[in-house]
Design a protein around this motif. Structure first.
Motif, short mmCIF file in Angstrom:
data_model
loop_
_atom_site.label_atom_id
_atom_site.label_comp_id
_atom_site.label_asym_id
_atom_site.label_seq_id
_atom_site.Cartn_x
_atom_site.Cartn_y
_atom_site.Cartn_z
N THR A 129 0.83 -1.20 0.00
CA THR A 129 0.00 0.00 0.00
C THR A 129 0.86 1.25 0.00
OG1 THR A 129 -1.75 -1.16 1.24
CG2 THR A 129 -1.80 1.25 1.24
N LEU A 130 1.89 1.26 0.85
CA LEU A 130 2.80 2.40 0.92
C LEU A 130 3.50 2.61 -0.43
CD1 LEU A 130 4.38 4.57 2.48
CD2 LEU A 130 5.97 2.77 3.21
N PHE A 131 3.94 1.51 -1.05
CA PHE A 131 4.64 1.58 -2.33
C PHE A 131 3.73 2.18 -3.42
CE2 PHE A 131 5.86 -0.40 -6.41
CZ PHE A 131 7.17 0.07 -6.51
N ILE A 132 2.49 1.73 -3.47
CA ILE A 132 1.53 2.24 -4.47
C ILE A 132 1.32 3.74 -4.26
CG2 ILE A 132 -0.87 2.16 -5.26
CD1 ILE A 132 -0.86 -0.83 -4.56
N THR A 133 1.18 4.14 -2.99
CA THR A 133 0.95 5.55 -2.67
C THR A 133 2.13 6.41 -3.11
OG1 THR A 133 -0.33 4.84 -0.73
CG2 THR A 133 0.31 7.15 -0.83
N ILE A 134 3.34 5.94 -2.82
CA ILE A 134 4.54 6.69 -3.18
C ILE A 134 4.69 6.81 -4.69
CG2 ILE A 134 7.07 6.64 -3.14
CD1 ILE A 134 6.88 5.38 -0.35
N ILE A 135 4.49 5.68 -5.40
CA ILE A 135 4.60 5.70 -6.86
C ILE A 135 3.59 6.68 -7.47
CG2 ILE A 135 4.23 4.32 -8.96
CD1 ILE A 135 6.86 3.76 -7.56
N THR A 136 2.37 6.67 -6.94
CA THR A 136 1.34 7.57 -7.45
C THR A 136 1.72 9.03 -7.19
OG1 THR A 136 -0.36 5.90 -7.00
CG2 THR A 136 -1.11 8.15 -7.39
N ALA A 137 2.22 9.30 -5.98
CA ALA A 137 2.58 10.67 -5.61
C ALA A 137 3.73 11.21 -6.45
CB ALA A 137 2.93 10.74 -4.13
N ILE A 138 4.69 10.34 -6.79
CA ILE A 138 5.89 10.79 -7.48
C ILE A 138 5.71 10.84 -8.99
CG2 ILE A 138 8.30 10.23 -8.00
CD1 ILE A 138 7.90 11.33 -5.22
N LEU A 171 -5.81 8.26 -1.76
CA LEU A 171 -6.97 7.47 -2.18
C LEU A 171 -6.55 6.34 -3.10
CD1 LEU A 171 -10.03 7.17 -2.07
CD2 LEU A 171 -10.19 8.70 -4.04
N VAL A 172 -5.64 6.61 -4.03
CA VAL A 172 -5.15 5.56 -4.94
C VAL A 172 -4.44 4.47 -4.15
CG1 VAL A 172 -3.53 5.05 -6.82
CG2 VAL A 172 -4.93 7.12 -6.91
N GLY A 173 -3.65 4.87 -3.15
CA GLY A 173 -2.96 3.89 -2.32
C GLY A 173 -3.92 3.00 -1.55
N ILE A 174 -4.98 3.60 -1.01
CA ILE A 174 -5.99 2.83 -0.28
C ILE A 174 -6.69 1.84 -1.20
CG2 ILE A 174 -8.21 2.98 0.94
CD1 ILE A 174 -7.25 5.61 2.15
N ILE A 175 -7.06 2.30 -2.39
CA ILE A 175 -7.73 1.41 -3.36
C ILE A 175 -6.80 0.27 -3.77
CG2 ILE A 175 -8.70 1.26 -5.69
CD1 ILE A 175 -9.70 4.14 -5.31
N GLY A 176 -5.54 0.62 -4.10
CA GLY A 176 -4.58 -0.41 -4.50
C GLY A 176 -4.31 -1.41 -3.40
N GLY A 177 -4.13 -0.92 -2.18
CA GLY A 177 -3.90 -1.80 -1.04
C GLY A 177 -5.10 -2.67 -0.74
N TYR A 178 -6.29 -2.11 -0.94
CA TYR A 178 -7.52 -2.87 -0.70
C TYR A 178 -7.66 -4.02 -1.70
CZ TYR A 178 -12.47 -3.71 0.32
OH TYR A 178 -13.66 -4.28 0.68
N LEU A 179 -7.39 -3.72 -2.96
CA LEU A 179 -7.47 -4.77 -3.98
C LEU A 179 -6.44 -5.87 -3.71
CD1 LEU A 179 -7.96 -2.57 -7.19
CD2 LEU A 179 -9.70 -3.91 -5.98
N PHE A 180 -5.24 -5.48 -3.29
CA PHE A 180 -4.21 -6.47 -2.95
C PHE A 180 -4.63 -7.30 -1.74
CE2 PHE A 180 -0.25 -7.73 -0.77
CZ PHE A 180 0.35 -8.47 -1.79
N THR A 206 -6.68 -2.98 8.46
CA THR A 206 -5.84 -2.00 9.17
C THR A 206 -4.47 -1.81 8.53
OG1 THR A 206 -5.18 -3.74 10.73
CG2 THR A 206 -7.00 -2.31 11.38
N PRO A 207 -3.83 -2.85 7.95
CA PRO A 207 -2.52 -2.58 7.35
C PRO A 207 -2.59 -1.67 6.13
CG PRO A 207 -3.22 -4.83 6.85
CD PRO A 207 -4.16 -4.29 7.90
N VAL A 208 -3.74 -1.63 5.46
CA VAL A 208 -3.90 -0.70 4.34
C VAL A 208 -3.87 0.73 4.87
CG1 VAL A 208 -5.50 0.14 2.57
CG2 VAL A 208 -5.17 -2.32 2.88
N MET A 209 -4.66 0.99 5.92
CA MET A 209 -4.67 2.32 6.52
C MET A 209 -3.31 2.63 7.15
SD MET A 209 -7.65 2.89 5.52
CE MET A 209 -7.87 4.56 6.12
N GLY A 210 -2.67 1.61 7.71
CA GLY A 210 -1.35 1.81 8.29
C GLY A 210 -0.31 2.16 7.25
N GLY A 211 -0.41 1.53 6.07
CA GLY A 211 0.54 1.79 4.99
C GLY A 211 0.50 3.23 4.53
N VAL A 212 -0.71 3.76 4.28
CA VAL A 212 -0.81 5.16 3.86
C VAL A 212 -0.48 6.10 5.01
CG1 VAL A 212 -2.48 4.69 2.02
CG2 VAL A 212 -3.31 5.25 4.31
N SER A 213 -0.71 5.65 6.24
CA SER A 213 -0.42 6.49 7.40
C SER A 213 1.07 6.73 7.58
CB SER A 213 -1.00 5.86 8.68
OG SER A 213 -2.41 5.78 8.62
#
Length: 439
Positions: free
Chosen positions: A176-185, A197-206, A348-355
């Protein structure tokens, strides 16, 4: 702003967009605030649906109070995550004297504090407030907010519901963290403003692929439903205590300073002095009234959102009607049972990843405030003030006087920071406006 820049404005503040254009722009603002607004209740055990509804109602209140002159969206404030978590834990403890609903009483008091400050601003102007809360105080306090929440984010990633280390959870969190970072950069345009939001969606699907999501509650949920609002005098009897006062009220230093900063930035974006018209007192009061209403519904304290200011700067569509549309959509989403159920199934790890990223950004923004205001750490008073705030706030220092008085963590560090700034010699007034000076 000169005439050339004026021609770039897509929609003026009071200009009505076409229906299709307005809906798309409103959805974009909804997405921009969605991740952060939902994250706060997810971390504090509150209802995401109520947070959405209260954010929508709060935004409409804010627009009304500011006479439709300030295009802003109000979402959940991160500053009160730790105080709310602390109070809710005490409420659940049968040996504690903290009554149920105390965190909502505290949130209501936060709104009253905003409103009281707004009244003073209306009578005395704004200079006193900026002197009381200079960057050397607010910057380190913002850093305390982010760093103080670091352990919360890591525990969400590392541990399963049984509070045991779980490699699957760790994997989900870091994906989730990786998806969020890639999207942001690397993303551009619309995606660049919604990486959370993209990170949460990606982490949720995973997470679904990893088999840790139960979608049955979503299937069984009704499309339209009424969330479990927590109404004072109906669901609980409000009880005031010194502990609640000293845990919540001092933290208002941060969102008040944040509010000032946002209004200054927004003024530059729309090329109108919003501090003067409709006035900082009105925008602060709108924020306060929105927070009080949210508390009466069971929602978290409100604050203006920098994410939506960023969207304004990109789209150049300043229309207040776009924000009215976004607020109405947020209220509608809050009453959609399918969406509420879907939010409750986010692991919770999805929310933790973006957090991990989000809390780090909060801490870094405090550092950025110090840098952009040219705070000189060769000056001993600056070094002392920031050092004391950081260690007291992150270390969890506390002052307890029996059951009558308690002051700890971020609240204690904020107050001590203000006091040190006022009493130490060599004080130099550095305005927040320096953060937004033209290059």
């Amino acid at each position: 702003m000169n005439q050339e820049n004026n021609q770039k404005i897509v929609l003026a503040i009071n200009e009505k967009p076409k229906i299709g254009q307005g809906i798309l722009l409103s959805i974009q603002h909804l997405f921009a605030m969605f991740g952060a607004t939902v994250l706060v209740p997810a971390l504090t055990g509150m209802s995401p649906a109520i947070a959405l509804i209260s954010s929508g109602i709060g935004t409409l209140i804010f627009i009304l109070i500011t006479k439709g002159k300030v295009p802003s969206y109000l979402g959940s404030s991160f500053a009160f995550i730790n105080p709310i978590i602390t109070l809710k834990a005490l409420e659940a403890n049968p040996n504690s004297e903290i009554a149920f609903g105390s965190f909502l009483v505290g949130s209501f008091l936060v709104g009253l504090t905003y409103s009281f400050v707004a009244l003073i601003i209306a009578k005395a102007g704004t200079k006193w407030l900026m002197k009381l809360l200079p960057p050397i105080v607010v910057g380190p306090v913002i850093m305390v907010i982010g760093l103080g929440l670091a352990s919360t984010a890591i525990k969400m990633v590392m541990n399963n519901p049984s509070n045991e280390y779980d490699l699957t959870y760790v994997t989900i969190g870091f994906i989730t963290l990786f998806i969020t970072i890639i999207t942001a950069i690397f993303s551009k345009g619309f995606l660049s403003v919604i990486p959370i939001l993209v990170g949460i969606i990606g982490g949720y699907l995973f997470s679904i692929a990893m088999g840790v999501v139960d979608l049955q509650p979503v299937i069984e949920a009704n499309w339209l439903t009424v969330p479990d609002f927590t109404i004072p005098f109906l669901d609980y009897t409000p009880a005031l205590s010194w502990y609640v006062i000293f845990l919540m009220i001092p933290v208002t230093i941060v969102p008040i300073a944040e509010h000032i900063g946002h209004q200054l930035v927004l003024s530059k974006v729309v090329n109108k002095d919003l501090i003067e018209d409709p006035g900082l007192d009105r925008s602060m009061f709108g924020d306060g009234l929105a927070t009080m209403v949210a508390a009466c519904l069971g929602g978290p304290p409100s604050t203006t959102y920098g994410e939506n200011i960023g969207v304004l700067a990109i789209t150049r569509a300043f229309s207040i009607y776009v924000f009215i549309g976004a607020a109405c959509l947020a209220i509608l989403f809050g009453f959609c049972g399918k969406i509420s159920a879907l939010l409750s199934t986010i692991p919770t790890p999805v929310m933790g990843g973006v957090s991990i990223l989000l809390f780090g950004i909060i801490a870094s923004s405090g550092l950025r405030m110090l840098i952009e205001n040219n705070v000189d750490f060769k000056i001993k008073r600056n070094l002392i003030i920031s050092s004391v705030i950081l260690i007291i706030g992150i270390g969890g220092a506390a002052i307890h006087i029996g059951d009558l008085f308690s002051l700890e963590g971020m609240a204690l560090s904020s107050i001590i920071g203000v006091i040190l700034n006022l009493i130490l010699p060599g004080r130099e007034f550095i305005s927040f406006k320096n953060m937004f000076k033209e290059e």
